[in-house]
Write a protein that holds these residues in place. Structure first.
Motif, PDB file in Angstrom:
ATOM      1  N   ALA A   9       8.526  -0.006  -7.904  1.00  0.00           N
ATOM      2  CA  ALA A   9       7.157   0.423  -7.890  1.00  0.00           C
ATOM      3  C   ALA A   9       6.656   1.245  -7.054  1.00  0.00           C
ATOM      4  O   ALA A   9       6.929   1.316  -5.713  1.00  0.00           O
ATOM      5  N   VAL A  63       3.509   2.855  -5.580  1.00  0.00           N
ATOM      6  CA  VAL A  63       2.303   2.341  -5.335  1.00  0.00           C
ATOM      7  C   VAL A  63       1.164   3.465  -5.230  1.00  0.00           C
ATOM      8  O   VAL A  63       1.320   4.235  -4.255  1.00  0.00           O
ATOM      9  N   TYR A  64       0.160   3.567  -5.871  1.00  0.00           N
ATOM     10  CA  TYR A  64      -0.869   4.423  -5.673  1.00  0.00           C
ATOM     11  C   TYR A  64      -0.679   5.930  -5.311  1.00  0.00           C
ATOM     12  O   TYR A  64      -1.096   6.278  -4.379  1.00  0.00           O
ATOM     13  N   VAL A 117       2.123   2.541 -10.360  1.00  0.00           N
ATOM     14  CA  VAL A 117       0.927   1.872  -9.918  1.00  0.00           C
ATOM     15  C   VAL A 117      -0.152   2.531  -9.800  1.00  0.00           C
ATOM     16  O   VAL A 117      -0.182   2.881  -8.529  1.00  0.00           O
ATOM     17  N   MET A 158      -1.418  -5.178  -9.756  1.00  0.00           N
ATOM     18  CA  MET A 158       0.061  -4.717  -8.969  1.00  0.00           C
ATOM     19  C   MET A 158       1.164  -5.439  -9.962  1.00  0.00           C
ATOM     20  O   MET A 158       1.301  -6.412  -9.944  1.00  0.00           O
ATOM     21  N   TYR A 163       8.933  -2.069  -3.587  1.00  0.00           N
ATOM     22  CA  TYR A 163       7.657  -1.519  -3.526  1.00  0.00           C
ATOM     23  C   TYR A 163       7.690   0.003  -2.463  1.00  0.00           C
ATOM     24  O   TYR A 163       8.318  -0.387  -1.360  1.00  0.00           O
ATOM     25  N   LEU A 209      -4.857  -2.595  -1.568  1.00  0.00           N
ATOM     26  CA  LEU A 209      -3.432  -3.285  -1.290  1.00  0.00           C
ATOM     27  C   LEU A 209      -3.868  -4.641  -0.811  1.00  0.00           C
ATOM     28  O   LEU A 209      -3.476  -5.720  -1.288  1.00  0.00           O
ATOM     29  N   SER A 263      -5.123  -6.675  -3.603  1.00  0.00           N
ATOM     30  CA  SER A 263      -4.101  -7.028  -4.827  1.00  0.00           C
ATOM     31  C   SER A 263      -3.033  -8.127  -4.567  1.00  0.00           C
ATOM     32  O   SER A 263      -3.254  -8.832  -3.058  1.00  0.00           O
ATOM     33  N   PHE A 289      -0.162  -7.653  -3.601  1.00  0.00           N
ATOM     34  CA  PHE A 289       1.020  -6.905  -3.031  1.00  0.00           C
ATOM     35  C   PHE A 289       1.670  -8.018  -1.790  1.00  0.00           C
ATOM     36  O   PHE A 289       2.868  -8.181  -1.893  1.00  0.00           O
TER      37      PHE A 289
END
Ligand code: GLN
Length: 225
Positions: free
Chosen positions: A5, A7-8, A40, A46, A52, A69, A72, A74
């Protein structure tokens, strides 16, 4: 299928750290292991992933990233056994608090006992870190200085540059690695990408001889001798 993943990336992607996802997936595939990148975005839930990746970012996006985060799943996924590789802003927001422009203290995720304060001047330049006798290279660009709690193990010892605060860089915990090194980190340090893959997959991998591996050797020769 190994899921990675990213992330952002629109918040934590300023320094090309999205390349870490490409490297993990590509090095897995070259060993015949199916792998995919799950991008993501800030409006996405998520997803479930084995690992991640949190990259670096500017101060404002970093604050927003921490808020998203925290709201979420996470933290729950990390608690359930997912792995994390975090770079710079990603490193800072895993800690208890971080200070960015205009804030005395901003709440982090509190997954690691670490605090980041503003340094007197930005740390910008080459970063060389010794990790268990191996050399990790990259570049750094950050205003924060990070202090680790007594029980937190740094990732390695700084040989050139600043890292957390001049002596050590990043931190490691079971299933978490964090460093101040961009580059992207895993593209510049293929051995470190393989170390992450080996832990995530629970296998041992034969070395590869890609151009990234050859460039790494060249870079270490230039920087360390
Ligand atoms: N905004 C943070 C700082 O300046 C992180 C910067 C980065 O991710 N490179 O310390």
């Amino acid at each position: 299928m190994l899921s990675v993943a990213l992330v952002y990336p629109e918040l934590l992607g300023t320094y090309g750290d999205g390349g870490n996802a490409v490297v993990l997936v590509e090095r897995a595939r070259r060993r015949g292991i199916d792998a995919e990148v799950l991008r993501v975005g800030i409006d996405d839930a998520m997803p479930n992933a084995a690992v991640y990746l949190l990259g670096g970012g500017e101060d404002g996006p970093q604050r927003l990233g921490a808020d998203l985060l925290r709201a979420s799943s996470f933290g729950a996924r990390v608690g359930d056994g997912a792995f994390v590789v975090a770079v710079c802003a990603g490193l800072q927001l895993l800690g208890r608090t971080f200070a960015v422009e205009g804030d005395d203290e901003y709440e982090g995720l509190g997954l690691i006992d670490a605090q980041t304060r503003r340094g007197e001047r930005r740390a910008v330049g080459e970063l060389v870190v010794e990790v268990d006798g191996r050399t990790l290279v990259g570049f750094e660009n950050h205003g924060g200085r990070t202090t680790l709690g007594d029980s937190v193990q740094p990732l390695g010892v700084v040989r050139r540059g600043v890292g957390n605060e001049g002596t050590v860089d990043g931190f490691r915990a079971p299933r978490i690695w964090a460093s101040y090194a961009h580059g992207p980190l895993l593209a510049m340090n293929p051995w470190f990408a393989d170390l992450v893959l080996e832990q995530v997959l629970g296998v041992s991998l034969e070395p590869l001889e890609t151009s990234a591996d050859l460039l790494y050797a060249e870079r270490v020769r230039t920087l360390v001798g």
